[in-house]
Design an enzyme around this catalytic site. Structure first.
Site, PDB file in Angstrom:
ATOM      1  N   GLU A 177     -35.198  55.437-145.122  1.00  0.00           N
ATOM      2  CA  GLU A 177     -36.531  56.065-145.055  1.00  0.00           C
ATOM      3  C   GLU A 177     -37.377  55.483-143.926  1.00  0.00           C
ATOM      4  O   GLU A 177     -38.217  54.603-144.159  1.00  0.00           O
ATOM      5  CB  GLU A 177     -37.278  55.903-146.394  1.00  0.00           C
ATOM      6  CG  GLU A 177     -38.610  56.666-146.404  1.00  0.00           C
ATOM      7  CD  GLU A 177     -39.465  56.405-147.641  1.00  0.00           C
ATOM      8  OE1 GLU A 177     -39.233  55.404-148.343  1.00  0.00           O
ATOM      9  OE2 GLU A 177     -40.368  57.201-147.881  1.00  0.00           O
ATOM     10  N   LYS A 219     -34.196  60.033-145.584  1.00  0.00           N
ATOM     11  CA  LYS A 219     -35.488  60.421-146.153  1.00  0.00           C
ATOM     12  C   LYS A 219     -36.510  60.275-145.043  1.00  0.00           C
ATOM     13  O   LYS A 219     -36.791  59.158-144.589  1.00  0.00           O
ATOM     14  CB  LYS A 219     -35.830  59.520-147.337  1.00  0.00           C
ATOM     15  CG  LYS A 219     -37.241  59.725-147.862  1.00  0.00           C
ATOM     16  CD  LYS A 219     -37.411  59.178-149.255  1.00  0.00           C
ATOM     17  CE  LYS A 219     -38.848  59.310-149.718  1.00  0.00           C
ATOM     18  NZ  LYS A 219     -38.986  59.156-151.158  1.00  0.00           N
TER      19      LYS A 219
HETATM   20  P1  13P Z   1     -44.736  59.916-150.960  1.00  0.00           P
HETATM   21  O1  13P Z   1     -44.027  61.210-151.259  1.00  0.00           O
HETATM   22  O2  13P Z   1     -45.968  59.705-151.811  1.00  0.00           O
HETATM   23  O3  13P Z   1     -44.974  59.707-149.498  1.00  0.00           O
HETATM   24  O4  13P Z   1     -43.773  58.755-151.415  1.00  0.00           O
HETATM   25  C1  13P Z   1     -42.438  58.806-151.058  1.00  0.00           C
HETATM   26  C2  13P Z   1     -41.884  57.462-151.022  1.00  0.00           C
HETATM   27  O5  13P Z   1     -40.821  57.222-151.543  1.00  0.00           O
HETATM   28  C3  13P Z   1     -42.647  56.410-150.330  1.00  0.00           C
HETATM   29  O6  13P Z   1     -41.817  55.353-150.060  1.00  0.00           O
END
Ligand code: 13P
Length: 340
Positions: A177, A219
Site C-alpha cells: 500500500e 493497494k
Molecule cells: P482509507 O480507505 O480510510 O483510506 O483506509 C484504507 C487503509 O487501509 C489505510 O491504511
C-alpha cells in the site's frame, strides 16, 4: 512457500463483486475515529465495534477479506470465537497489518517512512498460524514543496519489497500500500506524476527483491486533485488518470488491484471505483479496500451503543453492497438515493 495457496488467496481477495474491509486501524487511529462519535477508545469498545462490523448479516456476499490489527486478530466475538476463525467460517479471508506505522524520515523534513521490518519473518509465521493469509504494509508519500524526494520514494519502496519477500516466504500474500496523500493544494497533474514515480520505484524494488508478481496485491490511492486545490477533477478524469498510471506501472501478471479511500467521501470513493471497473480490457480486476468510505456511516450510527448495532449494520451493509456493485461497474447514483 505455498505458491498454490497464495494464488488461491489472491484470486479470492479480488473475486467478482467483492472487495476488502480495512479494519486495521491502530489504537491511535481508532481513537481519532471514536472521538468523532464520543466513544471511549478502550479495548472492549474496539472489540465490540469490530464485532458489529464482522457479524453484519449478508456481508460475505460483498466482502472477500478483512484487514485486521494485531489486537483484533487475538480478540474474540462475545460468544468466544476468535475473530480470525469467525471470518474464515463465513468465507472471509483474515488479513493483518504488519507495518509498524509511519515515522518521520531522518534528514527529510515533511517526509515519512514506515518501520517494522525487525523480526518480521517470525511475526509472519505467527500470523500464518493465527489464520492470516494476506498482510498489508502502508507507506505514505506526501506531496509538497520539493517533496517527495527520490530518497523517500526509494526508502519506502525498499521496505515494501523487503516485507513482500518475507511475506511470500511465509505463504502470506503481500498487499502493498504505497499511499500518495490527497492532503495539500497540489493539482491532479502533480498527483498523477507523483503516483507514477511512486509505483515505478515500488515495482523496480519488487523485481530487485525477487518478489513474485503472481502472488501480490497492490493497494493504491487514486489520482485525485489535492484536497485544497481550487480545481477538483470530476469522476471521469480521476478514472482516466488513475488507469493511465496503473497501466504504465503495474505488471499484468498481478492478480488484482484494490483502492484505499484516503479521505474521499463515501459516495465519491464508490463512484470513482465504478468508473474504473466499468472500463473494458484491463489486465487485472479492480476493487475496494476501504476503511473510512465503508465504515463512516456505520460508525456514526453505532455511537458505542448496543441498541444501535442493527442500524449500524444496515449502514455498513449498504456501503458494502454499493461498492460490490461498483467493483463490477454496475453502480448508479440513483441506487444511493433509493436507499436513503
Ligand atoms: P482509507 O480507505 O480510510 O483510506 O483506509 C484504507 C487503509 O487501509 C489505510 O491504511
Amino acid at each position: 512457500m505455498d505458491t498454490k495457496l497464495m494464488m488461491e488467496t489472491a484470486r479470492a481477495m479480488v473475486a467478482p463483486g467483492k472487495g476488502l474491509l480495512a479494519a486495521d486501524e491502530s489504537a491511535g487511529t481508532c481513537k481519532k475515529r471514536f472521538d468523532t462519535v464520543n466513544v471511549e477508545c478502550n479495548e472492549e469498545n474496539r472489540r465490540a465495534y469490530r464485532e458489529m462490523l464482522f457479524t453484519t448479516p449478508g456481508i460475505p456476499e460483498y466482502v472477500s477479506g478483512v484487514i485486521l490489527f494485531d489486537e483484533t486478530l487475538r480478540q474474540k466475538t462475545k460468544d468466544g470465537v476468535n475473530f480470525g476463525e469467525y471470518l474464515k467460517k463465513n468465507g472471509i479471508i483474515p488479513g493483518i497489518k504488519v507495518d509498524g506505522g509511519v515515522h518521520d524520515m531522518a534528514l527529510h523534513p515533511g517526509e515519512k517512512v514506515s518501520e517494522g521490518l525487525d523480526k518480521l519473518a517470525e511475526r509472519m509465521k505467527e500470523y500464518f498460524s493465527l489464520g492470516a493469509r494476506f498482510a498489508k504494509w502502508r507507506a505514505v508519500i506526501t506531496i509538497g514543496e520539493g517533496i517527495p524526494t527520490q530518497a523517500c520514494l526509494q526508502a519506502n519502496a525498499h521496505a515494501l519489497a523487503r516485507y513482500s519477500a518475507i511475506g511470500q516466504e511465509a505463504s502470506i500474500v503481500p498487499m502493498i500500500e504505497p499511499e500518495v496523500l490527497l492532503d495539500g493544494g497540489h493539482s491532479i497533474e502533480r498527483c498523477e506524476e507523483v503516483t507514477e514515480a511512486t509505483l515505478r520505484a515500488t515495482y523496480a524494488a519488487m523485481a530487485a527483491h525477487n518478489v513474485s508478481f503472481e502472488h501480490l496485491i497492490l493497494k493504491t490511492s487514486m489520482v485525485v486533485s489535492g484536497k485544497t486545490n481550487a480545481r477538483q477533477a470530476g469522476v471521469d478524469e480521476v478514472a482516466e488518470r488513475t488507469l493511465r498510471v496503473l497501466k504504465r506501472t503495474v505488471p499484468a501478471a498481478q492478480p488484482g488491484i484494490v483502492f484505499l479511500s484516503g479521505g474521499q467521501s463515501d459516495v465519491s470513493a464508490t463512484a470513482h471505483l465504478n468508473a474504473m471497473a466499468a472500463s473494458k480490457g484491463l489486465p487485472w480486476p479492480l476493487t475496494f479496500s476501504y476503511s473510512r468510505a465503508l465504515q463512516n456511516p456505520a460508525l456514526n450510527a453505532w455511537k458505542g451503543q448496543s441498541a444501535n448495532v442493527a442500524a449500524a449494520q444496515r449502514a455498513f451493509h449498504h456501503r458494502a453492497q454499493m461498492n460490490g456493485l461498483a467493483a463490477q461497474g454496475k453502480w448508479r447514483a440513483d441506487l444511493e438515493r433509493q436507499a436513503a
